[in-house]
Scaffold this active site. Structure first.
Site, PDB file in Angstrom:
ATOM      1  N   CYS A  15      -9.841   4.689  14.412  1.00 35.73           N
ATOM      2  CA  CYS A  15      -9.679   3.304  15.062  1.00 35.73           C
ATOM      3  C   CYS A  15     -10.158   2.265  13.900  1.00 35.73           C
ATOM      4  O   CYS A  15     -10.927   2.623  13.108  1.00 35.73           O
ATOM      5  CB  CYS A  15     -10.537   3.130  16.298  1.00 35.73           C
ATOM      6  N   CYS A  18     -13.788   1.477  14.286  1.00 32.59           N
ATOM      7  CA  CYS A  18     -14.642   2.452  13.632  1.00 32.59           C
ATOM      8  C   CYS A  18     -14.486   2.169  11.968  1.00 32.59           C
ATOM      9  O   CYS A  18     -15.729   2.471  11.525  1.00 32.59           O
ATOM     10  CB  CYS A  18     -13.888   3.763  14.030  1.00 32.59           C
ATOM     11  N   ASP A 395      20.617  -9.369 -10.056  1.00 35.21           N
ATOM     12  CA  ASP A 395      20.768  -9.671 -11.644  1.00 35.21           C
ATOM     13  C   ASP A 395      21.946  -8.604 -11.754  1.00 35.21           C
ATOM     14  O   ASP A 395      22.229  -7.806 -10.849  1.00 35.21           O
ATOM     15  CB  ASP A 395      19.652  -8.816 -12.474  1.00 35.21           C
TER      16      ASP A 395
END
Length: 701
Positions: A15, A18, A395
């Site tokens: 998490c 955490c 390009d």
């Protein structure tokens, strides 16, 4: 003595909150100057002196384990056998037994209460340790809110519901860990691609040695069916190489003497001897893994918004819970127990888990998916920006065309033409321009000798051509535009030039300051995928597609009309391309520039997103581009845009769903209908749903 940064991999990091707590804990260790956790890649970089044991103690609240960054694989237990899940099984068993005993003996018995208390202690001891520490520091994160709610439930006699909340929360955490592991699997699979040792010939002796000990210049012997351990150049042998892991190409690529090969690719047929050109930490695969992990740690704009929102959201939830618990009893003579219970339920449902995880899991999964398909996206901000693209500038040379031009015409303009090819080749041999390579290649094929001709005072004239002295005479080789500045071009010569240009060819002239000597025409083959690419982009709603080139207008328009671009800008110098990209941004807002990653660097940097072709083996592309297409396959561009749009859609779904679930649950609290188990179920359910929704990106094609 300067401090040294050390990076470790983290196991069990599931998490975002955490991750932040762990980072702060490590920063507080003696000897640590600074620390930074990359949640997406599950890594921590520590500046200072400390030990793995001290770091693991800092992560004990989540039972985090650390290992050296170089340890790329570890033995993985099945999810259901994970040590962290044992407490879940045990506490769930005690909860069920306690509930059954309560049903049989009734509410008068203390045995179920003792069982519920054991469930809370076994299943939630690490939660309580973290929550109480945070409470002492007035840090109100998920663990703090859950700790207050569970202890409060026990105080008002709701032991059963407190125990249920602990179990559901533990299950939620276990599933979050599993989900994050799945999201990170794409990078784990990349790490396992390259062998850890290789057969090396050094000083005429063959030996199997670890990749860390292989040196540049060693000869690596790769048998059929083996994976390459290092990047290098083929010295002997021919084979086909499966490069899917690096470039995303589905078909094997033929390799022979002088060809570049990459670590992590599979040798399918022949025996190869490969000269090692990069150390293990510098291989293309190592760079991809490093850049992808860094990208997964970069926050997208949506994630930054969520983080800012969560800073204000959590304190507001605590205030609402407090007011809900005390206002009805104090001012309306309501039952204290009932409204304290409702306040505790609000604390539980108010945990911002689903909201916080709504974005990073999607970003980690999408960037990992892209890497598997040969697309390197260097951060969440670029992944999100790709969804908003309105215009794309390409390009021409090496992007929409193959970038390997060939000389098609040689037209001398003077009677004495014996030395024209030799002089032109000698001058062009000093240049690094693709057209110069084409001419030198053609001359070599025809067996013309030019190496003995000495060129003095060579100079490149940016955007126009080159010049140099041969036998005391100054010669120019370049575009017709160059010679317009030197002398007048005859009408009949202009007609020849125009005719060649209308065929889509690039024209070069050889001449002195006095006269034109020869006309050369060069043709660059259009990529087979260019036309289908434009059609695919149009289907995606991107209709403003521009081709930028330094080539002349007639040639550029001929190529542009075949490919199907909406606009052609020709005869552009590098600074002209930069200016045009800036104009596009002002007019259209979101612009991507696609190039080869070597030329047009200013234009790539000026666009909202710079996309480089052929990133495999090209350090410039990997370092300068925001997105690198590892192969020269333009079809990866629509895939990237579709992946980006899908990711952004999922992030919006996750954020909306998370907030709606929280809002509905909060509304249920005001009439007193919200229960603790319903609150944790809503929080857990929302978290799992947004995580699973994000994991849909794993197999996105």
């Amino acid at each position: 003595m300067s401090e040294k940064a050390k990076t470790y991999r983290i196991e069990g990091l599931s998490c975002a909150n955490c991750a932040k707590t762990f980072e702060n804990n490590v920063k507080g260790l003696d000897g640590v100057v600074d620390a930074k956790v990359n949640f997406g890649a599950a890594k921590i970089t520590v500046l200072g002196t400390t030990t793995v044991n001290e770091l693991e103690r800092a992560g004990a609240f989540e039972n985090l384990k650390l290992r050296d960054e170089r340890e790329q694989t570890v033995d993985q237990r099945p999810f259901w056998k994970a040590r962290e899940n044992v407490k879940v099984y045990l506490s769930a068993l005690i909860l069920i037994v306690s509930w059954l005993i309560g049903k049989k003996l009734g509410n008068e018995s203390y045995i179920p209460t003792i069982g519920y208390a054991l469930t809370i202690l076994i299943g939630g001891h690490s939660l309580f340790i973290s929550g109480l520490k945070n409470l002492a520091r007035f840090q109100f994160d998920m663990n703090t809110l859950m700790t207050i709610a569970i202890i409060g439930a026990a105080i008002i006699g709701e032991w059963g519901e407190g125990a249920t909340v602990v179990i559901l929360f533990a299950i939620s955490e276990a599933l979050e860990r599993y989900s994050m592991d799945q999201a990170r699997n794409s990078i784990k699979s990349l790490m396992s691609l390259s062998p850890k040792e290789a057969l090396i010939r050094r000083h005429n002796q063959e030996m199997v040695i670890p990749v860390d000990e292989i040196q540049i210049g060693d000869v690596m012997i790769v048998k059929p069916g083996e994976k390459l351990a290092m990047d290098g150049i083929v010295l002997r042998g021919t084979s086909t190489i499966n490069q899917a892991a690096i470039t995303g190409e589905s078909l094997p690529v033929a390799k022979g003497i002088g060809d570049e090969v990459f670590a992590g690719t599979l040798n399918e047929e022949g025996l190869l001897e490969v000269k090692v050109t990069k150390l293990v930490d510098d291989t293309t695969l190592a760079k991809i893994i490093h850049l992808v992990e860094e990208a997964q740690g970069e926050k997208a704009p949506a994630q930054a918004f969520v983080d800012r929102f969560a800073q204000y959201y959590t304190p507001v939830i605590i205030i609402i819970a407090f007011l809900l618990a005390v206002v009805p009893p104090l001012f309306f003579s309501a039952d204290w127990g009932r409204w304290i219970y409702q306040g505790l339920a609000v604390l539980v449902v108010g945990c911002p888990c689903a909201l916080v995880v709504s974005t990073p899991v999607a970003i980690v999964t999408a960037i990992g998916n892209a890497a598997k398909h040969g697309v390197l996206i260097k951060g969440g901000i670029y992944l999100e920006e790709a969804a908003h693209i309105k215009s794309i500038a390409f390009d021409k040379t090496g992007t929409l065309t193959k970038g390997t031009p060939t000389v098609t015409d040689f037209i001398p303009l003077v009677k004495n033409q014996e030395n024209l090819l030799e002089i032109t080749a000698a001058i062009e041999d000093q240049s690094s321009h693709p057209l110069a390579f084409a001419f030198v290649k053609k001359v070599k094929e025809e067996g013309v000798s030019y190496k003995k001709i000495q060129v003095n005072n060579f100079q490149s004239i940016t955007g126009f051509g080159v010049k140099g002295e041969v036998h005391g005479q100054l010669y120019y080789v370049g575009s017709p535009k160059l010679f317009e500045k030197i002398s007048e071009i005859a009408i009949e010569v202009e007609q020849i030039i125009e005719s060649l240009q209308n065929e889509g060819k690039t024209v070069m002239l050889l001449g002195s300051e006095k006269e034109l000597l020869a006309i050369f025409a060069v043709s660059d083959e259009i990529r087979k995928t260019s036309q289908s690419l434009i059609r695919e982009l149009n289907k995606l709603g991107i209709n403003n597609i521009i081709m930028l080139t330094g080539d002349n207008r007639a040639t550029a328009k001929a190529i542009g009309s075949v490919i199907g671009v909406s606009e052609v800008k020709a005869e552009l110098l590098p600074e002209d391309k930069l200016t045009y990209i800036r104009q596009l941004r002002n007019n259209h807002g979101h612009v991507a520039m696609v190039g080869d990653g070597v030329n047009d660097a200013p234009a790539l940097a000026a666009a909202n997103i710079g996309i480089a072709m052929g990133g495999a083996g090209t350090d410039t592309a990997l370092e300068t581009a925001d997105i690198a297409l590892m192969s020269d396959d333009l079809s990866k561009l629509p895939y990237t845009i579709k992946l980006s749009r899908k990711t952004l859609k999922i992030i919006k779904q996750n954020i909306t769903f998370s907030l709606v679930v929280k809002l509905v649950a909060l509304l249920l609290a005001f009439p007193g209908w919200l229960t603790l188990w319903l609150a944790i179920f809503a929080d857990m359910g929302a978290t799992l749903i947004v995580t699973l929704n994000s994991l849909r990106l794993i197999n996105r094609q």
